[in-house]
Structure formats: structure tokens, C-alpha cells
Motif scaffolding. Sequence first.
Motif, PDB file in Angstrom:
ATOM      1  N   ILE A   1      77.423  35.785  60.341  1.00 34.18           N
ATOM      2  CA  ILE A   1      78.440  36.764  59.936  1.00 34.18           C
ATOM      3  C   ILE A   1      78.079  37.382  58.594  1.00 34.18           C
ATOM      4  CG2 ILE A   1      80.858  37.015  59.203  1.00 34.18           C
ATOM      5  CD1 ILE A   1      81.424  34.647  61.250  1.00 34.18           C
ATOM      6  N   VAL A   2      77.715  36.552  57.632  1.00 32.30           N
ATOM      7  CA  VAL A   2      77.384  37.028  56.285  1.00 32.30           C
ATOM      8  C   VAL A   2      76.209  38.005  56.333  1.00 32.30           C
ATOM      9  CG1 VAL A   2      76.420  36.293  54.050  1.00 32.30           C
ATOM     10  CG2 VAL A   2      78.368  35.071  55.052  1.00 32.30           C
ATOM     11  N   GLU A   3      75.173  37.657  57.078  1.00 29.40           N
ATOM     12  CA  GLU A   3      73.984  38.524  57.159  1.00 29.40           C
ATOM     13  C   GLU A   3      74.311  39.858  57.841  1.00 29.40           C
ATOM     14  OE1 GLU A   3      70.429  40.148  56.612  1.00 29.40           O
ATOM     15  OE2 GLU A   3      71.139  38.309  55.675  1.00 29.40           O
ATOM     16  N   ARG A   4      75.022  39.804  58.950  1.00 26.42           N
ATOM     17  CA  ARG A   4      75.407  41.034  59.654  1.00 26.42           C
ATOM     18  C   ARG A   4      76.298  41.918  58.779  1.00 26.42           C
ATOM     19  NH1 ARG A   4      75.134  41.391  65.485  1.00 26.42           N
ATOM     20  NH2 ARG A   4      73.097  40.524  65.964  1.00 26.42           N
ATOM     21  N   ARG A   5      77.255  41.295  58.104  1.00 26.75           N
ATOM     22  CA  ARG A   5      78.175  42.044  57.238  1.00 26.75           C
ATOM     23  C   ARG A   5      77.405  42.674  56.082  1.00 26.75           C
ATOM     24  NH1 ARG A   5      82.697  38.725  56.746  1.00 26.75           N
ATOM     25  NH2 ARG A   5      81.442  37.328  55.520  1.00 26.75           N
ATOM     26  N   ARG A   6      76.494  41.917  55.474  1.00 23.78           N
ATOM     27  CA  ARG A   6      75.701  42.423  54.344  1.00 23.78           C
ATOM     28  C   ARG A   6      74.887  43.651  54.763  1.00 23.78           C
ATOM     29  NH1 ARG A   6      73.208  37.690  51.435  1.00 23.78           N
ATOM     30  NH2 ARG A   6      75.343  37.592  50.647  1.00 23.78           N
ATOM     31  N   ARG A   7      74.237  43.563  55.906  1.00 21.64           N
ATOM     32  CA  ARG A   7      73.453  44.711  56.394  1.00 21.64           C
ATOM     33  C   ARG A   7      74.336  45.917  56.669  1.00 21.64           C
ATOM     34  NH1 ARG A   7      70.444  42.822  61.257  1.00 21.64           N
ATOM     35  NH2 ARG A   7      70.893  40.658  60.838  1.00 21.64           N
ATOM     36  N   ALA A   8      75.504  45.678  57.265  1.00 28.99           N
ATOM     37  CA  ALA A   8      76.424  46.786  57.566  1.00 28.99           C
ATOM     38  C   ALA A   8      76.929  47.438  56.283  1.00 28.99           C
ATOM     39  CB  ALA A   8      77.597  46.291  58.406  1.00 28.99           C
ATOM     40  N   LEU A   9      77.274  46.639  55.289  1.00 30.87           N
ATOM     41  CA  LEU A   9      77.756  47.190  54.017  1.00 30.87           C
ATOM     42  C   LEU A   9      76.661  47.996  53.326  1.00 30.87           C
ATOM     43  CD1 LEU A   9      79.776  44.135  52.669  1.00 30.87           C
ATOM     44  CD2 LEU A   9      80.724  46.323  53.458  1.00 30.87           C
ATOM     45  N   GLU A  10      75.419  47.515  53.374  1.00 28.21           N
ATOM     46  CA  GLU A  10      74.301  48.253  52.786  1.00 28.21           C
ATOM     47  C   GLU A  10      74.091  49.570  53.521  1.00 28.21           C
ATOM     48  OE1 GLU A  10      71.094  45.420  52.945  1.00 28.21           O
ATOM     49  OE2 GLU A  10      71.866  44.308  51.202  1.00 28.21           O
ATOM     50  N   ARG A  11      74.148  49.532  54.837  1.00 33.30           N
ATOM     51  CA  ARG A  11      73.979  50.745  55.651  1.00 33.30           C
ATOM     52  C   ARG A  11      75.076  51.763  55.346  1.00 33.30           C
ATOM     53  NH1 ARG A  11      74.478  48.376  60.162  1.00 33.30           N
ATOM     54  NH2 ARG A  11      76.551  49.085  60.694  1.00 33.30           N
TER      55      ARG A  11
ATOM     56  N   ALA B   1      83.186  38.803  47.861  1.00 39.94           N
ATOM     57  CA  ALA B   1      83.276  40.241  47.574  1.00 39.94           C
ATOM     58  C   ALA B   1      82.865  41.068  48.794  1.00 39.94           C
ATOM     59  CB  ALA B   1      82.419  40.594  46.358  1.00 39.94           C
ATOM     60  N   GLU B   2      81.831  40.640  49.486  1.00 37.79           N
ATOM     61  CA  GLU B   2      81.389  41.353  50.692  1.00 37.79           C
ATOM     62  C   GLU B   2      82.462  41.287  51.784  1.00 37.79           C
ATOM     63  OE1 GLU B   2      76.576  40.631  50.109  1.00 37.79           O
ATOM     64  OE2 GLU B   2      77.735  39.242  51.352  1.00 37.79           O
ATOM     65  N   THR B   3      83.092  40.150  51.907  1.00 36.32           N
ATOM     66  CA  THR B   3      84.156  39.987  52.908  1.00 36.32           C
ATOM     67  C   THR B   3      85.328  40.903  52.598  1.00 36.32           C
ATOM     68  OG1 THR B   3      83.462  37.706  53.242  1.00 36.32           O
ATOM     69  CG2 THR B   3      85.654  38.301  54.043  1.00 36.32           C
ATOM     70  N   ILE B   4      85.700  40.964  51.342  1.00 36.82           N
ATOM     71  CA  ILE B   4      86.791  41.853  50.934  1.00 36.82           C
ATOM     72  C   ILE B   4      86.420  43.306  51.232  1.00 36.82           C
ATOM     73  CG2 ILE B   4      88.077  42.743  48.951  1.00 36.82           C
ATOM     74  CD1 ILE B   4      87.895  39.862  47.768  1.00 36.82           C
ATOM     75  N   ALA B   5      85.192  43.702  50.868  1.00 36.14           N
ATOM     76  CA  ALA B   5      84.752  45.086  51.115  1.00 36.14           C
ATOM     77  C   ALA B   5      84.788  45.422  52.601  1.00 36.14           C
ATOM     78  CB  ALA B   5      83.347  45.298  50.557  1.00 36.14           C
ATOM     79  N   TRP B   6      84.465  44.468  53.453  1.00 39.68           N
ATOM     80  CA  TRP B   6      84.441  44.689  54.898  1.00 39.68           C
ATOM     81  C   TRP B   6      85.847  44.689  55.503  1.00 39.68           C
ATOM     82  CZ3 TRP B   6      81.024  46.144  58.513  1.00 39.68           C
ATOM     83  CH2 TRP B   6      81.360  45.925  59.847  1.00 39.68           C
ATOM     84  N   CYS B   7      86.636  43.682  55.152  1.00 41.85           N
ATOM     85  CA  CYS B   7      87.924  43.467  55.817  1.00 41.85           C
ATOM     86  C   CYS B   7      89.060  44.343  55.297  1.00 41.85           C
ATOM     87  CB  CYS B   7      88.347  42.007  55.690  1.00 41.85           C
ATOM     88  SG  CYS B   7      87.293  40.868  56.609  1.00 41.85           S
ATOM     89  N   LEU B   8      89.067  44.632  54.012  1.00 40.37           N
ATOM     90  CA  LEU B   8      90.191  45.354  53.419  1.00 40.37           C
ATOM     91  C   LEU B   8      90.496  46.672  54.136  1.00 40.37           C
ATOM     92  CD1 LEU B   8      92.287  45.022  51.143  1.00 40.37           C
ATOM     93  CD2 LEU B   8      90.725  46.290  49.667  1.00 40.37           C
ATOM     94  N   PRO B   9      89.493  47.517  54.404  1.00 45.02           N
ATOM     95  CA  PRO B   9      89.813  48.783  55.074  1.00 45.02           C
ATOM     96  C   PRO B   9      90.026  48.663  56.585  1.00 45.02           C
ATOM     97  CG  PRO B   9      87.483  48.718  54.533  1.00 45.02           C
ATOM     98  CD  PRO B   9      88.104  47.469  53.954  1.00 45.02           C
ATOM     99  N   ARG B  10      89.675  47.537  57.180  1.00 46.37           N
ATOM    100  CA  ARG B  10      89.737  47.392  58.637  1.00 46.37           C
ATOM    101  C   ARG B  10      90.979  46.671  59.146  1.00 46.37           C
ATOM    102  NH1 ARG B  10      84.715  47.730  57.117  1.00 46.37           N
ATOM    103  NH2 ARG B  10      83.150  48.713  58.425  1.00 46.37           N
ATOM    104  N   ALA B  11      91.489  45.732  58.369  1.00 43.94           N
ATOM    105  CA  ALA B  11      92.588  44.881  58.842  1.00 43.94           C
ATOM    106  C   ALA B  11      93.864  45.684  59.059  1.00 43.94           C
ATOM    107  CB  ALA B  11      92.846  43.765  57.839  1.00 43.94           C
ATOM    108  N   GLU B  12      94.492  45.428  60.187  1.00 47.61           N
ATOM    109  CA  GLU B  12      95.766  46.056  60.531  1.00 47.61           C
ATOM    110  C   GLU B  12      96.704  44.977  61.052  1.00 47.61           C
ATOM    111  OE1 GLU B  12      95.323  49.192  63.417  1.00 47.61           O
ATOM    112  OE2 GLU B  12      93.410  49.821  62.532  1.00 47.61           O
ATOM    113  N   ALA B  13      97.893  44.920  60.501  1.00 48.20           N
ATOM    114  CA  ALA B  13      98.865  43.911  60.927  1.00 48.20           C
ATOM    115  C   ALA B  13      99.205  44.051  62.414  1.00 48.20           C
ATOM    116  CB  ALA B  13     100.134  43.991  60.077  1.00 48.20           C
ATOM    117  N   ALA B  14      99.324  45.272  62.887  1.00 50.95           N
ATOM    118  CA  ALA B  14      99.699  45.506  64.285  1.00 50.95           C
ATOM    119  C   ALA B  14      98.610  45.050  65.262  1.00 50.95           C
ATOM    120  CB  ALA B  14     100.014  46.980  64.514  1.00 50.95           C
TER     121      ALA B  14
END
Length: 179
Positions: free
Chosen positions: A64-74, A10-23
Amino acid sequence: MVTGFKRRLAETIAWCLPRAEAARAGVTTRSVELMPPVCGHDGDTLVFQLLSAPAVPAEAVDFIVERRRRALERLKLPLPPLGDLMGGRVFATHFDSDLCGAATQPSNGYLDDYDIPGWDTWFAHDSEWKGDYTEVHGGLVYGWVPPVLLELADQGFYVIPVSSVWWVEDAELRRLMAT
């Protein structure tokens, strides 16, 4: 063993979904903010280290998980429901590839010249996985591919001459989600 699979997914989806760009698939799945120290090495050294022992990819995933978790909380980003994986898919890799670079172009950089998927998408590690090989491996790393990158990732997975990255089948995903 895989732990906290659903939360990490779920954290990965929250992080990647708005950032990923095919181009810009390679760039948007390899943020400096989440880059584990091992990924700072040249490709040959990186692959050697990832394959040397389960501790190396496990530490990378935990970083990666720890950094992503902190960023999502922030950022105060809520975690999405996992029902349909928000249109994405889960893959697994053991990094043992032929290193031919064939997947880089068709995946638009999502897979690099060493067939390594963008680290922002990694979320779990299974050190108990042994596979069909006799040599020592670093276990399996699981990642989530956003819907906008599915076709590119699939094309990249398809052209790798060895089976080093693959889609996780539904039955296996259900088992993992129960952990």
C-alpha cells in the motif's frame, strides 16, 4: 518495527483526505489501485492470513505504501504538515476480532464484516507488538482516519465486542512519531 512513520502518515493523509466520503466510507477507503494482494481473498481467508504471521500484514502495508507513494509522485501532490494530523486520528488494529459484522453498518463500511478498516488508510506495521495474547499474531497495523470519517469509525470501533481496533493515545503517537 515501525519505520518512516511520519512520512508514511503524511502520505496517507495526502491520499485519503481528498478521497474519503462519509456517504461512501467503505468504497472511498478501499481503492483498487492500493489493494494489496492479500485483500483479494474472501474474509475468512484474509483474516487467517493477516493473523498467521507478521510478514503478511507487513507485506500488505508495504504494498500500500509503495503504491500510494508512486501515485502521489505521479499526481505531484505535496505532503501536508502533521501538526494536528489534519483533523484526523491514528488507529491501531491487530485484526483479531470476533468477526460478527456489527461494525459495518455504524461505520458505513469503513470497517467491513470482518472488522477490517479500509486499506487505503493503513500506513505502518509493527511486527514486534505482542499484545496480551499467547497465540501468534501478525503484529499491529496503524492507519489514519480522515476527519470526515471520525464519527463513523468511532461508532464502528465502539460496537466491536472485542478490542481489535482502537485509537492510538497521544503519548504512544508521540513515541511512534519519533521513529
